[in-house]
Design an enzyme around this catalytic site. Structure first.
Site, short mmCIF file in Angstrom:
data_model
loop_
_atom_site.label_atom_id
_atom_site.label_comp_id
_atom_site.label_asym_id
_atom_site.label_seq_id
_atom_site.Cartn_x
_atom_site.Cartn_y
_atom_site.Cartn_z
N ASN A 6 30.26 -14.74 30.06
CA ASN A 6 29.61 -15.94 30.59
C ASN A 6 28.33 -16.15 29.78
OD1 ASN A 6 28.29 -17.92 32.03
ND2 ASN A 6 28.61 -16.99 34.03
N ARG A 70 33.74 -18.36 30.00
CA ARG A 70 33.31 -19.61 30.61
C ARG A 70 32.94 -20.58 29.50
NH1 ARG A 70 27.57 -20.63 32.09
NH2 ARG A 70 27.47 -22.57 33.27
N ASP A 127 34.21 -24.99 32.79
CA ASP A 127 33.13 -25.15 33.77
C ASP A 127 33.07 -26.57 34.32
OD1 ASP A 127 31.03 -23.67 35.08
OD2 ASP A 127 29.58 -24.90 34.01
N LEU A 186 20.34 -24.07 41.30
CA LEU A 186 19.06 -24.16 40.62
C LEU A 186 18.74 -22.88 39.87
CD1 LEU A 186 17.04 -25.69 43.62
CD2 LEU A 186 18.35 -26.91 41.87
N GLY A 189 19.05 -24.14 34.20
CA GLY A 189 19.60 -25.49 34.37
C GLY A 189 19.70 -25.75 35.86
#
Length: 375
Positions: A6, A70, A127, A186, A189
């Site tokens: 990821n 991802r 994603d 949150l 990004g």
């Protein structure tokens, strides 16, 4: 065995999954590397460090037969989970100029991992697939249809795996997932997503992960006219402007730091720019919560996920306190007590018309769920 990768804009996360008794895969080893916490050289070698960690536990590179990565990239092509082929690489390179913050890092990591694990099959876990349910009238921008179709310009949305995990966690907290859910993810990004009956209806990010909320270094929503004015005034090329909006803006541009913890400290010491940046951040989250409520016709549950949501009691209260006037009430005692623990929890007051949850997502589980359902 499965290696999960990821690769974010400022972090690298890896895990190894293996089959357990029932035949399902579960994570066995995991590690997380932050660019802000280690040297650039160590960050670049993070994949080697993780593979060395596995070898120390008697797992050889040859034991890994599948790599799940991802993929955060714009375009309809990337809205599906698929095997990473030569064609896939071509599309990824083409997408790099549109969303450089994520795609470049992913591209580099794929090349590195393929060199070290030549025997493994590589699969891109989208994603953006979660947001494929967004209705056409919401996904389309008000530009000529022919241009939108030719250049693949529309709202794709991001954080899909994180949102899927947040919804699973929220379901466990509430016994059943309510119909109208808002997910505020949150971190470095950030996004706010309106979910109806488990499906994405709208989200704050757009064609790229640059739109919507004010983020650590990303500008979020901005008048396109202001962008054009800046380009003309500063003599900037599109490449320079893309970097400016992605890496020099957001909290960093407003408050001088991309770290909310630093900004909170600066504010406590009387720094007005830091206060303004934090106020702007909280306002933008509330703005999109309001939009999501209008889209859904209300909200039964608001889920907060991501590092800012998990760690900062200050920012949770800053975002939510002004919403008490519309019935969304935070239990301040519970909120203060829940400081960066690993427990999922409901923080809404007894009189709140909307439940408020903080959850700790697990994108590895979401990736494995996707892979096993498509295998």
């Amino acid at each position: 065995m499965i290696l999960l990768a990821n690769i974010g804009s400022a972090s690298k996360k890896y895990a190894l999954a293996d089959k357990v008794n029932g035949g399902a895969f579960q994570v066995r080893v995991a590690a997380h590397y932050e660019v802000s916490e280690i040297s650039v050289e160590a960050y670049d070698r993070a994949h080697q460090t993780f593979l060395a960690l596995l070898e120390a536990q008697q797992v050889q590179p040859a034991d890994i037969d599948t790599v799940l990565m991802r993929i955060v990239a714009p375009g309809r092509y990337f809205q599906e989970h698929q095997v990473i082929s030569d064609e896939y690489f071509v599309h990824l390179v083409e997408a790099e100029h549109t969303a450089p913050l994520h795609v470049h890092a992913q591209h580099e990591e794929l090349v590195r991992l393929q060199e070290m694990l030549p025997q493994a099959a590589f699969v891109g876990i989208s994603d953006t697939a979660f947001h494929a349910t967004i209705p056409e009238y919401i996904a389309r921008y008000a530009i000529p249809r022919s241009d939108a179709d030719v250049y693949d310009i529309r709202k794709f949305g991001y954080h899909g795996l994180a949102i899927s995990s947040a919804l699973s966690r929220g379901t466990l907290l509430c016994d059943a997932l309510p119909s109208r859910v808002i997910v505020c993810h949150l971190g470095g990004g950030g996004s706010v997503t309106a979910v109806r009956d488990g499906e994405s209806l709208d989200t704050s990010m757009g064609t790229t992960p640059l739109d919507g909320l004010l983020m650590a270094t990303r500008v979020g929503a901005i008048d396109p006219g202001a962008v054009l004015t800046l380009m003309e005034a500063k003599g900037m090329t599109p490449v320079q402007m893309r970097s400016y909006l992605n890496t020099e803006s957001g909290l960093k541009g407003l408050g001088g730091s991309d770290d909310i913890r630093t900004l909170i400290t600066l504010e406590e010491n009387g720094n007005l720019e830091a206060k303004e940046a934090l106020d702007a951040y909280a306002h933008r989250v509330r703005h999109y919560i309001g939009g999501a409520m209008a889209t859904l016709g209300g909200a039964d549950l608001i889920i907060f996920s991501g590092t800012v949501s998990e760690r900062s009691t200050v920012m949770r209260e800053r975002i939510l306190s002004p919403l008490a006037g519309i019935g969304i009430k935070l239990d301040t005692n519970k909120n203060t007590a829940h400081a960066d623990t690993q427990n999922d929890i409901l923080l809404s007051a007894a009189t709140s018309t909307t439940k408020i949850a903080v959850v700790h997502i697990n994108e590895y589980e979401a990736m494995l769920d996707v892979w096993q359902s498509h295998a």
